[in-house]
Scaffold this active site. Structure first.
Site, PDB file in Angstrom:
ATOM      1  N   LYS A  51     -57.532  13.689 -33.062  1.00 46.31           N
ATOM      2  CA  LYS A  51     -56.621  14.436 -32.892  1.00 46.31           C
ATOM      3  C   LYS A  51     -55.226  14.409 -32.177  1.00 46.31           C
ATOM      4  O   LYS A  51     -54.388  14.655 -32.374  1.00 46.31           O
ATOM      5  CB  LYS A  51     -57.195  16.165 -33.084  1.00 46.31           C
ATOM      6  CG  LYS A  51     -57.962  15.958 -34.246  1.00 46.31           C
ATOM      7  CD  LYS A  51     -59.140  17.550 -34.122  1.00 46.31           C
ATOM      8  CE  LYS A  51     -59.776  17.039 -35.922  1.00 46.31           C
ATOM      9  NZ  LYS A  51     -60.359  18.845 -35.443  1.00 46.31           N
ATOM     10  N   GLN A  95     -62.826  23.126 -31.870  1.00 44.34           N
ATOM     11  CA  GLN A  95     -63.661  21.946 -32.163  1.00 44.34           C
ATOM     12  C   GLN A  95     -64.754  22.951 -33.052  1.00 44.34           C
ATOM     13  O   GLN A  95     -65.585  23.306 -31.895  1.00 44.34           O
ATOM     14  CB  GLN A  95     -63.684  21.179 -31.601  1.00 44.34           C
ATOM     15  CG  GLN A  95     -64.012  19.420 -32.862  1.00 44.34           C
ATOM     16  CD  GLN A  95     -63.401  19.139 -33.492  1.00 44.34           C
ATOM     17  OE1 GLN A  95     -62.497  18.753 -33.445  1.00 44.34           O
ATOM     18  NE2 GLN A  95     -64.338  19.067 -34.058  1.00 44.34           N
ATOM     19  N   ASP A 118     -56.365  25.635 -38.552  1.00 42.52           N
ATOM     20  CA  ASP A 118     -56.925  24.944 -39.099  1.00 42.52           C
ATOM     21  C   ASP A 118     -57.476  25.362 -40.239  1.00 42.52           C
ATOM     22  O   ASP A 118     -58.387  25.850 -41.563  1.00 42.52           O
ATOM     23  CB  ASP A 118     -58.842  24.958 -37.961  1.00 42.52           C
ATOM     24  CG  ASP A 118     -59.603  24.007 -38.003  1.00 42.52           C
ATOM     25  OD1 ASP A 118     -58.911  22.223 -38.186  1.00 42.52           O
ATOM     26  OD2 ASP A 118     -59.888  23.871 -36.466  1.00 42.52           O
TER      27      ASP A 118
END
Ligand code: NAD
Length: 284
Positions: A51, A95, A118
């Protein structure tokens, strides 16, 4: 036909990079994404590395925050509060999975919905479920993009989503409903999955079981999006990645199918960049 997720993702990433350049020439700073990694889970480390590399390539600033595996929930919540308040941060990504001492739902709920790239915050999940604009989780958004690029208008298509997780299955179903498909959601308690597959023009498999969906289950000419990432032992030693669909069998029945790797995975990262660009707001 194999759906080339890498090529679709490369185009999307190039579009984001162009938009970042256009913003800069209009005087805006680069979009900034904070990436928080707690602990040393090997798969998470790879995802975070990928990422961050993708951000760099698109001209997006990434701010990496690595925390020890024994970080307390309070310490992580304090970091999220700081990032929420920091006007130099547009997007926040924590994460997953988080270590067991931390309540994941609490952390997700603590992220400002306006920085929730997200799309996991209940406010954004609610916006998606009610058809309002908001951040959409990157993996199902990438799947929708691939479906629309391959099939065009999805109106009236019979779509089967296998899996009902908050990260993939549920938001995928909402996106397909908004795209006017007729949607069935199957899960671990569903009866007769092969019969449900037989009806489907579109199958999105997000189960986490290696090669569970067999070629014989599919309707001829179906479009298959394989979200699964499963590491299995390879003949002669080592491991290999497979999806939730038995690719070799399915390829000869389906009209279009995503490979694993090289299908949904690259689109997930490209959509994260797109969400971060969106979080940074309209071009000044
Ligand atoms: P999850 O474990 O949270 O959810 C799995 C879902 O599958 C559950 O809703 C469960 O009800 C359903 N299920 C389990 N067994 C079933 C069965 N026998 N029949 C029908 N349904 C069944 O997993 P997740 O986070 O949604 O991820 C699913 C898969 O997608 C995993 O392999 C994961 O690694 C992968 N994934 C890939 C990406 C990507 O970028 N490509 C992103 C996220 C997840």
């Amino acid at each position: 036909m194999i759906i080339d997720g890498k090529a679709h993702a490369a185009r999307l990433r190039a579009d984001v990079a162009q938009a970042v350049i256009a913003r800069a020439s209009a005087g805006a700073r680069a979009p900034a994404l904070a990436v928080v990694l707690v602990g040393e889970d090997p798969a998470s480390q790879v995802y975070v590395r990928n990422k961050i590399a993708a951000c760099r390539e698109a001209g997006i600033t990434s701010i990496e925050q690595r925390l020890a595996p024994d970080t307390s929930e309070a310490a992580l919540l304090a970091l999220v509060a700081d990032l929420n308040a920091d006007s130099g941060v547009d997007g926040i990504l924590v994460q997953l999975p988080l270590p067991p001492q931390i309540d994941t739902a609490k952390v997700i709920a603590a992220i400002s919905p306006d920085k929730d790239v997200d799309g996991f915050h209940p406010v954004n999940a609610g916006r998606l479920a009610t058809g309002l604009p908001g951040f959409v989780p990157c993996t199902p958004l990438g799947c929708l993009r691939l479906l629309q690029a391959t099939l065009g208008d999805l109106t009236g298509a019979e779509a089967l989503v296998i899996g009902r997780s908050n990260i993939v299955g549920r938001p995928m179903a909402s996106l397909l409903i908004s795209a006017s498909a007729t949607v069935t959601v199957a899960h671990s308690r569903s009866r007769d999955l092969p019969a449900l597959c037989q009806r489907a023009d579109i199958v999105v498999a997000a189960v986490g079981r290696p090669e569970m969906v067999r070629g014989s289950w599919l309707k001829r000419g179906a479009t298959v999006i394989d979200v699964g990432i499963n590491r299995v032992p390879k003949e002669g030693g080592g491991t290999r990645l497979v999806g939730d669909v038995a690719f070799d069998e399915a390829e000869s029945v389906a009209a279009h199918i995503t490979p694993v790797p090289g299908g949904v995975g690259p689109m997930t990262i490209a959509c994260l960049l797109e969400n971060t660009l969106w979080a940074a707001g309209p071009r000044p």
